[in-house]
Each structure stands twice: as C-alpha cells, then as structure tokens.
Design a protein around this motif. Structure first.
Motif, PDB file in Angstrom:
ATOM      1  N   MET A  39       2.812  -7.188  -7.989  1.00 36.47           N
ATOM      2  CA  MET A  39       3.202  -6.758  -6.653  1.00 36.47           C
ATOM      3  C   MET A  39       4.706  -6.910  -6.492  1.00 36.47           C
ATOM      4  O   MET A  39       5.304  -7.834  -7.038  1.00 36.47           O
ATOM      5  CB  MET A  39       2.460  -7.605  -5.612  1.00 36.47           C
ATOM      6  CG  MET A  39       2.804  -7.280  -4.155  1.00 36.47           C
ATOM      7  SD  MET A  39       2.046  -8.453  -2.980  1.00 36.47           S
ATOM      8  CE  MET A  39       0.300  -8.227  -3.343  1.00 36.47           C
ATOM      9  N   ARG A  44       3.725  -3.426  -2.468  1.00 32.76           N
ATOM     10  CA  ARG A  44       3.080  -2.443  -3.344  1.00 32.76           C
ATOM     11  C   ARG A  44       2.491  -3.148  -4.551  1.00 32.76           C
ATOM     12  O   ARG A  44       3.088  -4.082  -5.094  1.00 32.76           O
ATOM     13  CB  ARG A  44       4.086  -1.394  -3.816  1.00 32.76           C
ATOM     14  CG  ARG A  44       4.605  -0.466  -2.751  1.00 32.76           C
ATOM     15  CD  ARG A  44       5.497   0.607  -3.348  1.00 32.76           C
ATOM     16  NE  ARG A  44       6.617   0.024  -4.092  1.00 32.76           N
ATOM     17  CZ  ARG A  44       7.027   0.426  -5.286  1.00 32.76           C
ATOM     18  NH1 ARG A  44       6.409   1.418  -5.903  1.00 32.76           N
ATOM     19  NH2 ARG A  44       8.048  -0.155  -5.884  1.00 32.76           N
ATOM     20  N   GLN A  45       1.339  -2.661  -4.999  1.00 33.30           N
ATOM     21  CA  GLN A  45       0.675  -3.246  -6.154  1.00 33.30           C
ATOM     22  C   GLN A  45       0.436  -2.194  -7.231  1.00 33.30           C
ATOM     23  O   GLN A  45       0.318  -0.997  -6.940  1.00 33.30           O
ATOM     24  CB  GLN A  45      -0.670  -3.870  -5.750  1.00 33.30           C
ATOM     25  CG  GLN A  45      -0.545  -5.118  -4.895  1.00 33.30           C
ATOM     26  CD  GLN A  45      -1.899  -5.736  -4.623  1.00 33.30           C
ATOM     27  OE1 GLN A  45      -2.890  -5.037  -4.501  1.00 33.30           O
ATOM     28  NE2 GLN A  45      -1.944  -7.048  -4.533  1.00 33.30           N
ATOM     29  N   GLN A  48      -2.067   1.160  -7.150  1.00 36.06           N
ATOM     30  CA  GLN A  48      -2.278   1.716  -5.811  1.00 36.06           C
ATOM     31  C   GLN A  48      -1.985   3.207  -5.766  1.00 36.06           C
ATOM     32  O   GLN A  48      -2.705   3.963  -5.107  1.00 36.06           O
ATOM     33  CB  GLN A  48      -1.413   0.982  -4.785  1.00 36.06           C
ATOM     34  CG  GLN A  48      -1.950  -0.371  -4.367  1.00 36.06           C
ATOM     35  CD  GLN A  48      -1.083  -1.032  -3.314  1.00 36.06           C
ATOM     36  OE1 GLN A  48       0.133  -0.895  -3.318  1.00 36.06           O
ATOM     37  NE2 GLN A  48      -1.705  -1.759  -2.406  1.00 36.06           N
ATOM     38  N   TRP A  49      -0.899   3.639  -6.421  1.00 33.85           N
ATOM     39  CA  TRP A  49      -0.553   5.061  -6.353  1.00 33.85           C
ATOM     40  C   TRP A  49      -1.658   5.916  -6.967  1.00 33.85           C
ATOM     41  O   TRP A  49      -2.045   6.938  -6.401  1.00 33.85           O
ATOM     42  CB  TRP A  49       0.766   5.331  -7.059  1.00 33.85           C
ATOM     43  CG  TRP A  49       1.112   6.786  -7.044  1.00 33.85           C
ATOM     44  CD1 TRP A  49       0.972   7.690  -8.052  1.00 33.85           C
ATOM     45  CD2 TRP A  49       1.612   7.527  -5.918  1.00 33.85           C
ATOM     46  NE1 TRP A  49       1.358   8.940  -7.639  1.00 33.85           N
ATOM     47  CE2 TRP A  49       1.750   8.874  -6.344  1.00 33.85           C
ATOM     48  CE3 TRP A  49       1.958   7.177  -4.602  1.00 33.85           C
ATOM     49  CZ2 TRP A  49       2.235   9.867  -5.487  1.00 33.85           C
ATOM     50  CZ3 TRP A  49       2.431   8.170  -3.757  1.00 33.85           C
ATOM     51  CH2 TRP A  49       2.567   9.497  -4.205  1.00 33.85           C
ATOM     52  N   ARG A  51      -4.790   5.273  -7.168  1.00 30.38           N
ATOM     53  CA  ARG A  51      -5.972   5.273  -6.302  1.00 30.38           C
ATOM     54  C   ARG A  51      -5.766   6.117  -5.045  1.00 30.38           C
ATOM     55  O   ARG A  51      -6.728   6.660  -4.499  1.00 30.38           O
ATOM     56  CB  ARG A  51      -6.334   3.838  -5.914  1.00 30.38           C
ATOM     57  CG  ARG A  51      -6.856   2.994  -7.073  1.00 30.38           C
ATOM     58  CD  ARG A  51      -7.474   1.698  -6.582  1.00 30.38           C
ATOM     59  NE  ARG A  51      -6.511   0.822  -5.933  1.00 30.38           N
ATOM     60  CZ  ARG A  51      -5.792  -0.104  -6.561  1.00 30.38           C
ATOM     61  NH1 ARG A  51      -5.918  -0.247  -7.885  1.00 30.38           N
ATOM     62  NH2 ARG A  51      -4.938  -0.870  -5.904  1.00 30.38           N
ATOM     63  N   GLN A  52      -4.523   6.231  -4.571  1.00 32.44           N
ATOM     64  CA  GLN A  52      -4.297   6.932  -3.310  1.00 32.44           C
ATOM     65  C   GLN A  52      -3.788   8.360  -3.478  1.00 32.44           C
ATOM     66  O   GLN A  52      -3.636   9.074  -2.498  1.00 32.44           O
ATOM     67  CB  GLN A  52      -3.272   6.162  -2.462  1.00 32.44           C
ATOM     68  CG  GLN A  52      -1.841   6.266  -2.980  1.00 32.44           C
ATOM     69  CD  GLN A  52      -0.803   5.849  -1.954  1.00 32.44           C
ATOM     70  OE1 GLN A  52      -1.078   5.100  -1.016  1.00 32.44           O
ATOM     71  NE2 GLN A  52       0.403   6.353  -2.113  1.00 32.44           N
ATOM     72  N   LYS A 189       4.410   1.572   3.951  1.00 25.26           N
ATOM     73  CA  LYS A 189       2.987   1.813   4.131  1.00 25.26           C
ATOM     74  C   LYS A 189       2.752   2.443   5.494  1.00 25.26           C
ATOM     75  O   LYS A 189       3.153   1.892   6.524  1.00 25.26           O
ATOM     76  CB  LYS A 189       2.191   0.509   3.998  1.00 25.26           C
ATOM     77  CG  LYS A 189       0.704   0.747   3.786  1.00 25.26           C
ATOM     78  CD  LYS A 189      -0.012  -0.533   3.394  1.00 25.26           C
ATOM     79  CE  LYS A 189      -1.466  -0.240   3.021  1.00 25.26           C
ATOM     80  NZ  LYS A 189      -2.182  -1.481   2.620  1.00 25.26           N
ATOM     81  N   ASP A 192      -2.936   3.712   5.735  1.00 26.71           N
ATOM     82  CA  ASP A 192      -3.429   3.202   4.449  1.00 26.71           C
ATOM     83  C   ASP A 192      -2.710   3.815   3.252  1.00 26.71           C
ATOM     84  O   ASP A 192      -3.120   3.608   2.107  1.00 26.71           O
ATOM     85  CB  ASP A 192      -4.937   3.487   4.316  1.00 26.71           C
ATOM     86  CG  ASP A 192      -5.764   2.694   5.323  1.00 26.71           C
ATOM     87  OD1 ASP A 192      -5.352   1.554   5.649  1.00 26.71           O
ATOM     88  OD2 ASP A 192      -6.796   3.210   5.778  1.00 26.71           O
ATOM     89  N   TRP A 194       0.880   4.581   0.984  1.00 28.31           N
ATOM     90  CA  TRP A 194       2.267   4.295   0.677  1.00 28.31           C
ATOM     91  C   TRP A 194       2.999   5.624   0.528  1.00 28.31           C
ATOM     92  O   TRP A 194       2.621   6.472  -0.264  1.00 28.31           O
ATOM     93  CB  TRP A 194       2.382   3.499  -0.618  1.00 28.31           C
ATOM     94  CG  TRP A 194       2.034   2.052  -0.453  1.00 28.31           C
ATOM     95  CD1 TRP A 194       0.850   1.444  -0.740  1.00 28.31           C
ATOM     96  CD2 TRP A 194       2.897   1.022   0.048  1.00 28.31           C
ATOM     97  NE1 TRP A 194       0.907   0.105  -0.445  1.00 28.31           N
ATOM     98  CE2 TRP A 194       2.153  -0.186   0.031  1.00 28.31           C
ATOM     99  CE3 TRP A 194       4.220   0.994   0.492  1.00 28.31           C
ATOM    100  CZ2 TRP A 194       2.693  -1.399   0.454  1.00 28.31           C
ATOM    101  CZ3 TRP A 194       4.753  -0.208   0.913  1.00 28.31           C
ATOM    102  CH2 TRP A 194       3.999  -1.389   0.886  1.00 28.31           C
TER     103      TRP A 194
END
Length: 220
Positions: A39, A44-45, A48-49, A51-52, A189, A192, A194
């Motif tokens: 992180m 940001r982790q 994440q990108w 998944r989104q 963010k 939900d 980023w």
C-alpha cells in the motif's frame, strides 16, 4: 495477546520442541504480513486497479472540475475546466487566461462547436476547432479515457495504438498514444473507484498539467 500454555507433564517440552514452536510461530507471523497487499501513502493497494478496471470503463457519465496549466516555449498560463461527459455528448467550459475568457466546447454525434464572445464556430474535430479559434488544442478525442487512466480506443483513427506502463501497485503510470506522453502523478478515491487526480501530458514542446479538484458521477 498470544499465550503459550505448557503441555501436560506426560509430554515434557524439550529444547528442540521449543525451537520448533518458535519457528512455526515466526512463519505464521511472516505469512500474515505477506497476505497484506502493498500500500502507498494514499491508501492504494496492489491489485486494486485490475479489480476495478471494468468499473472504471463503465464510468462513462461524469462531471470533472479542475484546473489545466499550459506551458509552451512562448507562454505559461492556466485555466479553469468544467467538463460534463456522457457517451453521446460532452460540454467543456474553459475559462481563464489561456481560455481567452469563456469558451464552451460541445460535441454531439460527430458535430462540434465552440462558443465565446466572438460567436459560435464549428469544425470537423474538436482539436481542429480549438486550434483555429484559440491557437492551441487539448487532445479532446482521447481525453475522456485518458483522464480515467485508460488508453484511447486503438481502433479510433484519432488515437491509434498505445503503450502503457504501470507502477509497483499495478496502476497506470505512463501512457504513450497518438504522439502524447501522459504521466499519472496522483490518484484519489471517488466513491469506490480510484481515479487520477493529477496528470501531465506532453506533446513535442507543449506541456499540459491537469489537476482534478472534483470528480462526480452524473446523469445523462
């Protein structure tokens, strides 16, 4: 707090057994740390990108309020930007010094117009329209994707193929497309998702810095 209890007298705890317990405990701690995704300071982790990304692509109706800075060998100015975007229509209000006042750029179904104090003008592309009337141009065709961290449509003649680099967390960091170099410098963010907060776009000796003050989902 973890409490280690002694085994019953039938099974005395030898020095060898004690070492095995400590080694197992250390491995459990390491496994727990490894399970937490890396992180950064913004929250940001890693992962994440990925998944989104589908949700970012579906986020195609929005309002962006921010500030754009334009730097060339001849000038260094900025303007306020108020931008409404849908899949079928966009309206971009550019006001301030490098906007030369108040300019409203609109596009719908392949027709583009720019309105200001001098009148209303039309052209075949928004880039040509801005160049003719303002003497400079934003990469308007591709920017609805670029500002979300996505490449422009490679099948579009106005954007073409691209190269995309990611940072250590898997987020876009550098995009090359249609002669432009786009660097993603900061993220925020929004609900939900980023989304980019600051990006720098370079084309030859033109440098445009876009800082987003507000992202908002809007209705068509």
């Amino acid at each position: 707090m973890l409490t280690l209890t002694s085994p019953s007298p039938r099974w005395p705890l030898t020095r060898h057994t004690s070492r095995l317990w400590l080694a197992s405990f250390a491995l459990l701690l390491l496994a727990g740390c490894a399970s937490q995704a890396p992180m950064d300071e913004s929250g940001r982790q890693a992962g994440q990108w990925e998944r989104q990304q589908a949700d970012v692509e579906a986020f195609d109706t929005w309002t962006l309020v921010g500030k754009a800075g334009l730097r060339t060998p001849e000038e260094n100015v900025s303007a306020n930007l108020d931008w409404n975007q849908t899949p079928y229509y966009f309206r971009m209000l550019i006001s301030g010094p490098f906007g030369g006042g108040r300019n409203v750029l609109e596009g719908r179904e392949g027709r583009f117009s720019l309105s200001n104090s001098d009148g209303r003008f039309e052209a075949e592309t928004p880039e040509a329209l801005m160049e003719e009337q303002l003497g400079w141009s934003l990469p308007v065709t591709a920017m609805p994707n670029w500002v979300r961290g996505l490449p422009g449509d490679p099948d579009n003649d106005n954007t073409g193929s691209y190269q995309l680099e990611t940072d250590e967390l898997g987020f876009p960091s550098h995009l090359t497309q249609d002669g432009w170099e786009i660097d993603y410098r900061d993220w925020e963010k929004v609900d939900d998702l980023w989304l980019p907060r600051r990006m720098v776009m370079n084309y030859d000796d033109v440098r445009i810095t876009l800082v987003v003050n507000q992202w908002q989902a809007s209705e068509e």
